[in-house]
Write an enzyme that holds these catalytic residues in place. Sequence first.
Site, PDB file in Angstrom:
ATOM      1  N   ARG A 272       0.857  -1.194   0.000  1.00 51.81           N
ATOM      2  CA  ARG A 272       0.000   0.000   0.000  1.00 51.81           C
ATOM      3  C   ARG A 272       0.890   1.240   0.000  1.00 51.81           C
ATOM      4  O   ARG A 272       2.115   1.165   0.072  1.00 51.81           O
ATOM      5  CB  ARG A 272      -0.941  -0.007   1.197  1.00 51.81           C
ATOM      6  CG  ARG A 272      -0.241  -0.008   2.534  1.00 51.81           C
ATOM      7  CD  ARG A 272      -1.222  -0.077   3.705  1.00 51.81           C
ATOM      8  NE  ARG A 272      -1.751  -1.423   3.882  1.00 51.81           N
ATOM      9  CZ  ARG A 272      -3.047  -1.729   3.745  1.00 51.81           C
ATOM     10  NH1 ARG A 272      -3.931  -0.811   3.440  1.00 51.81           N
ATOM     11  NH2 ARG A 272      -3.452  -2.973   3.936  1.00 51.81           N
TER      12      ARG A 272
ATOM     13  N   ASP B  91       8.442 -10.932   6.182  1.00 49.00           N
ATOM     14  CA  ASP B  91       8.837  -9.940   7.182  1.00 49.00           C
ATOM     15  C   ASP B  91      10.276  -9.528   6.883  1.00 49.00           C
ATOM     16  O   ASP B  91      11.183 -10.377   6.854  1.00 49.00           O
ATOM     17  CB  ASP B  91       8.730 -10.563   8.572  1.00 49.00           C
ATOM     18  CG  ASP B  91       8.993  -9.583   9.701  1.00 49.00           C
ATOM     19  OD1 ASP B  91       9.534  -8.486   9.435  1.00 49.00           O
ATOM     20  OD2 ASP B  91       8.677  -9.926  10.853  1.00 49.00           O
ATOM     21  N   VAL B  92      10.514  -8.238   6.691  1.00 47.82           N
ATOM     22  CA  VAL B  92      11.873  -7.780   6.381  1.00 47.82           C
ATOM     23  C   VAL B  92      12.831  -8.044   7.538  1.00 47.82           C
ATOM     24  O   VAL B  92      14.057  -8.012   7.343  1.00 47.82           O
ATOM     25  CB  VAL B  92      11.900  -6.281   6.015  1.00 47.82           C
ATOM     26  CG1 VAL B  92      11.203  -6.022   4.699  1.00 47.82           C
ATOM     27  CG2 VAL B  92      11.326  -5.413   7.131  1.00 47.82           C
TER      28      VAL B  92
ATOM     29  N   TYR C 146      11.077   6.485  15.364  1.00 47.02           N
ATOM     30  CA  TYR C 146      11.063   6.775  13.925  1.00 47.02           C
ATOM     31  C   TYR C 146      12.216   7.703  13.565  1.00 47.02           C
ATOM     32  O   TYR C 146      12.949   7.462  12.594  1.00 47.02           O
ATOM     33  CB  TYR C 146       9.731   7.406  13.548  1.00 47.02           C
ATOM     34  CG  TYR C 146       9.534   7.560  12.056  1.00 47.02           C
ATOM     35  CD1 TYR C 146       9.170   6.467  11.275  1.00 47.02           C
ATOM     36  CD2 TYR C 146       9.703   8.789  11.434  1.00 47.02           C
ATOM     37  CE1 TYR C 146       8.986   6.600   9.901  1.00 47.02           C
ATOM     38  CE2 TYR C 146       9.524   8.934  10.066  1.00 47.02           C
ATOM     39  CZ  TYR C 146       9.166   7.832   9.307  1.00 47.02           C
ATOM     40  OH  TYR C 146       8.989   7.974   7.955  1.00 47.02           O
TER      41      TYR C 146
ATOM     42  N   LYS D  86      15.334   6.553  11.099  1.00 46.04           N
ATOM     43  CA  LYS D  86      15.551   7.194   9.812  1.00 46.04           C
ATOM     44  C   LYS D  86      16.917   7.864   9.725  1.00 46.04           C
ATOM     45  O   LYS D  86      17.524   7.920   8.653  1.00 46.04           O
ATOM     46  CB  LYS D  86      14.425   8.192   9.520  1.00 46.04           C
ATOM     47  CG  LYS D  86      13.085   7.506   9.268  1.00 46.04           C
ATOM     48  CD  LYS D  86      13.187   6.465   8.162  1.00 46.04           C
ATOM     49  CE  LYS D  86      11.849   5.832   7.822  1.00 46.04           C
ATOM     50  NZ  LYS D  86      11.945   4.837   6.731  1.00 46.04           N
TER      51      LYS D  86
ATOM     52  N   THR E 249       0.362   9.133   3.334  1.00 42.56           N
ATOM     53  CA  THR E 249       0.384   7.669   3.322  1.00 42.56           C
ATOM     54  C   THR E 249      -0.488   7.126   4.443  1.00 42.56           C
ATOM     55  O   THR E 249      -0.882   7.857   5.363  1.00 42.56           O
ATOM     56  CB  THR E 249       1.816   7.160   3.542  1.00 42.56           C
ATOM     57  OG1 THR E 249       2.266   7.624   4.823  1.00 42.56           O
ATOM     58  CG2 THR E 249       2.748   7.667   2.448  1.00 42.56           C
TER      59      THR E 249
END
Length: 297
Positions: free
Chosen positions: A16, A61-62, A152, A156, A187
């Site tokens: 998505r 799953d990464v 997060y 990043k 998103t």
Amino acid sequence: MPTLRNKVALVTGAARGIGAETARALARKGVKLVLIDLDAEPLQALATELGDDVALATAADVCDLAAMQQAVDAGVAKFGGIDLVLANAGIASYGSVMQVDPSTFKRVIDVNIIGAFHTVRAALPSVIERKGYILIVSSLAAYTPAAGLASYNASKAGVEHFANTLRIEVAHRGVAVGSAHMSWIDTPLVQDTKKDLAAFNEFLAVLPGPLGKTTSVDTCVDAFVDGLAGRKRRVYVPGWVGVMGWLKSVITSRIGDRRVLPHIPRILPKIDEEVAKLGRSTSARNVALGDVAVDPK
């Protein structure tokens, strides 16, 4: 600019949002796609939409290197190799360092950093063979801290430097590496946060200039496709995000702090209160996927 036609691209977080729309845009340009996401149903629907001759979908799953290697091997077997990698999978947590569920915090780090490493590790031999290109999705959050989003922000920043290190390791092998830095994009991740946390919307409202504005997914996709085609070192969405990268030292100085510090005593407790009422430190979608546990507090 080099053509993308007949290239093979691996896209994570493809079910998505930015991943799915970038996959569609690449398919229109003649790219074959290896699509990976934990959310199996929309992922398979996307692959069916694009067609079996264009896309291969694998629910994985990464954070599971063996599963990622299996997905990459299947893609190489089907399409002959991998030219491009878009390491796009990512999640976020809610709440201050004192409030956020520790297991959710860790899961964000695992998905966003370890997941990028696993994606690259699995695909790299084929990318080296084809002298390809890897685009790792970082964020404006690598430059600008946001209270309540520590995991997060940290992930990043970490994944940006991972890209920087990878770049110098593989340049002599003919592989180029870029990092993508976006402001708030419309998103599911941003939509879910706005829906869950009214205080998050208050936070956006106090940010100066364009920092609190949301950019369309289409704009982001155009920049990603352009970056993949041009093997760019940096991709900025919108373009002004690049300026923020140059100003990172100022943004994280006492001068930069002055703009947001007056609002933190009012907004951060509201975020933590809302997180406590939710009983989770991430979106309901992540919980439903089993990606993270419900906050036990």
